[in-house]
Scaffold this motif. Structure first.
Motif, short mmCIF file in Angstrom:
data_model
loop_
_atom_site.label_atom_id
_atom_site.label_comp_id
_atom_site.label_asym_id
_atom_site.label_seq_id
_atom_site.Cartn_x
_atom_site.Cartn_y
_atom_site.Cartn_z
N GLN A 126 0.82 -1.21 0.00
CA GLN A 126 0.00 0.00 0.00
C GLN A 126 0.85 1.27 0.00
O GLN A 126 0.55 2.23 -0.71
CB GLN A 126 -0.94 0.01 1.21
CG GLN A 126 -1.89 1.20 1.23
CD GLN A 126 -2.83 1.17 2.42
OE1 GLN A 126 -2.89 0.19 3.15
NE2 GLN A 126 -3.56 2.26 2.63
N LEU A 127 1.93 1.29 0.80
CA LEU A 127 2.77 2.49 0.87
C LEU A 127 3.43 2.79 -0.46
O LEU A 127 3.53 3.95 -0.87
CB LEU A 127 3.83 2.32 1.97
CG LEU A 127 3.30 2.29 3.40
CD1 LEU A 127 4.44 2.07 4.40
CD2 LEU A 127 2.55 3.57 3.73
N PHE A 128 3.87 1.73 -1.16
CA PHE A 128 4.47 1.91 -2.49
C PHE A 128 3.41 2.44 -3.46
O PHE A 128 3.68 3.33 -4.27
CB PHE A 128 5.04 0.58 -2.98
CG PHE A 128 5.78 0.66 -4.28
CD1 PHE A 128 6.66 1.70 -4.55
CD2 PHE A 128 5.59 -0.31 -5.26
CE1 PHE A 128 7.35 1.76 -5.77
CE2 PHE A 128 6.26 -0.27 -6.46
CZ PHE A 128 7.14 0.77 -6.72
N GLY A 129 2.20 1.90 -3.36
CA GLY A 129 1.12 2.37 -4.22
C GLY A 129 0.81 3.83 -3.99
O GLY A 129 0.57 4.59 -4.95
N GLU A 130 0.81 4.26 -2.74
CA GLU A 130 0.55 5.67 -2.43
C GLU A 130 1.67 6.57 -2.96
O GLU A 130 1.41 7.67 -3.45
CB GLU A 130 0.41 5.84 -0.92
CG GLU A 130 -0.85 5.18 -0.36
CD GLU A 130 -0.91 5.19 1.16
OE1 GLU A 130 0.10 5.63 1.77
OE2 GLU A 130 -1.92 4.77 1.74
N MET A 131 2.91 6.09 -2.87
CA MET A 131 4.03 6.86 -3.41
C MET A 131 3.91 7.00 -4.93
O MET A 131 4.14 8.08 -5.50
CB MET A 131 5.36 6.18 -3.04
CG MET A 131 6.58 6.96 -3.50
SD MET A 131 8.13 6.29 -2.82
CE MET A 131 8.23 4.72 -3.69
N LEU A 132 3.52 5.92 -5.59
CA LEU A 132 3.35 5.95 -7.04
C LEU A 132 2.22 6.90 -7.45
O LEU A 132 2.30 7.56 -8.49
CB LEU A 132 3.08 4.55 -7.58
CG LEU A 132 4.27 3.58 -7.52
CD1 LEU A 132 3.83 2.18 -7.92
CD2 LEU A 132 5.42 4.06 -8.41
N ASN A 133 1.17 6.98 -6.63
CA ASN A 133 0.09 7.92 -6.92
C ASN A 133 0.60 9.36 -6.91
O ASN A 133 0.14 10.20 -7.70
CB ASN A 133 -1.04 7.77 -5.90
CG ASN A 133 -1.90 6.55 -6.17
OD1 ASN A 133 -1.95 6.04 -7.29
ND2 ASN A 133 -2.57 6.05 -5.14
N ARG A 134 1.55 9.65 -6.04
CA ARG A 134 2.15 11.00 -6.04
C ARG A 134 3.01 11.19 -7.28
O ARG A 134 2.96 12.24 -7.94
CB ARG A 134 2.98 11.20 -4.77
CG ARG A 134 2.14 11.26 -3.49
CD ARG A 134 2.98 11.72 -2.30
NE ARG A 134 3.95 10.71 -1.86
CZ ARG A 134 3.69 9.73 -1.03
NH1 ARG A 134 2.46 9.60 -0.51
NH2 ARG A 134 4.63 8.87 -0.67
#
Length: 401
Positions: A126-134
């Motif tokens: 999830q944290l990687f996914g959130e970083m990719l969204n940025r």
């Protein structure tokens, strides 16, 4: 507009008859990775379908009255040297490619928007996914930069050759399904050649079988142009003039071969055997490739036709493969990897490229960076604006209900 974009030409009655028979039961056409479909390509698809289904004079005859579904993310890679599908066609392009004075914006006229909100690729990180969204929006925090630099290899070589050897040594320590993702074709070619050279098996050259269709007086000129373009497969329908391989080499399909078996454009496997032509011992007839899940497939040459000059066509037979230790980030769009070795440093040359490369990997632990420049993580402003307009119009329409 790319200078290589051909003018739209109508099909012959004979070809139309065959296509109409083959496609008579089609009711839905799905186009994936729409961010890489240019506005002129979208127009060509519309024109071709109206021609096949004979709906050019029919009310609401858009796209041959076939249902069209577009999938993709406008903040991923843009069309190469062309305009995005949502942008208006330039007057000069309409005149040059369509032979008319004006053309509608198909994107804004016909399509409505639905958003998919579940991230399937990074669902376990999830944290990687959130970083990719940025990153998708071109936003990089200080913490994001620190996270990326923690994934950077500690290379010690000073010159380019030693650095390449060091990267190959590290690459060999990773699992067999690891792929290198580079911004440019040249970087991929260098790495693939170095990997192939490091293998002990003898080289095998797969030469294409070409037949030039043109008037006799153009033969010499046609051969010169074909030779000039032999290193750029984008000008030869994606089929190389010469493919150099070895037994055991990793290759990637460049065509959909058997969708039911998962053998599609982008599938990666290893060469197990070469079957030679009984009438020509120097010509390969089939290649045995092992893909994932121990799927063994005997690949044959495919045939294609492409234009190199006015009234000059080449009929080519070649295996639809290329070396796949490293592939371009453009080629990787739409693929998923457990692990990847990436260069997203100064060689990144277009917006969305760094984001696409990183987002091919399922988890942060699978990211291994050769080079990183956080300032290269940029988003296309026009795509952001278009998405904002789409979402605003969607919200406004929902309020009316």
């Amino acid at each position: 507009m790319s200078k290589n974009c051909p003018k739209y030409t109508s099909l012959s009655d004979q070809v139309l008859k065959v296509l109409r028979c083959d496609l008579k039961d089609v009711v839905l056409l799905i186009i994936d990775e729409v961010s890489m479909i240019s506005n002129i390509t979208l127009m060509y698809i519309h024109l071709r379908l109206t021609e096949i289904y004979d709906t050019s004079d029919v009310d609401d005859g858009w796209f041959g009255k076939i249902h069209i579904v577009l999938f993709g993310d406008l903040l991923q890679l843009l069309p190469v040297r062309q305009l995005s599908p949502f942008e208006n066609l330039k007057s000069c392009d309409v005149l040059k490619c369509l032979g008319s004075l004006s053309a509608p914006n198909l994107w804004k006229t016909l399509f409505c928007y639905e958003e998919l909100t579940v991230n399937m690729r990074q669902k376990n990180d999830q944290l990687f996914g959130e970083m990719l969204n940025r990153f998708r929006m071109g936003v990089v925090t200080n913490q994001d930069s620190c996270t990326l630099f923690n994934r950077l290899l500690k290379l010690t070589a000073k010159n380019q050759n030693d650095r390449l050897k060091e990267i190959i040594s590290y690459f060999r320590l990773l699992s067999d399904d690891t792929v290198c993702l580079f911004p440019t074709k040249n970087m991929c070619n260098q790495f693939n050649t170095a990997m192939l050279t490091s293998m002990e098996q003898p080289e095998i050259k797969l030469n294409s079988i070409d037949e030039i269709d043109c008037p006799r007086y153009l033969k010499k000129r046609a051969n010169e142009v074909l030779k000039k373009n032999e290193d750029d497969s984008s000008l030869t329908a994606g089929l190389e003039n010469v493919i150099t391989i070895k037994i055991g080499a990793r290759v990637m399909l460049r065509r959909n071969i058997d969708v039911s078996k998962g053998l599609v454009n982008g599938s990666i496997g290893n060469i197990e055997n070469i079957h030679w032509d009984v009438d020509n011992s120097n010509r390969a007839r089939k290649i045995t490739i092992q893909f994932k899940h121990n799927l063994i497939y005997e690949l044959e040459r495919v045939k294609t036709k492409f234009q190199i000059l006015s009234n000059v066509y080449v009929h080519r037979e070649q295996f639809p493969i290329c070396l796949a230790y490293a592939i371009t980030i453009h080629k990787s769009q739409g693929l998923s990897f457990d692990r990847a070795l990436l260069d997203i440093g100064s060689s990144v040359f277009t917006k969305g490229q760094a984001y696409v490369g990183l987002s091919r990997v399922k988890t942060l632990d699978g990211v291994h960076l050769i080079n990183i420049d956080p300032s290269q993580i940029k988003a296309q402003e026009s795509s952001i604006v278009e998405l904002c307009i789409i979402i605003y119009e969607l919200c406004y329409s929902l309020r009316k209900f």
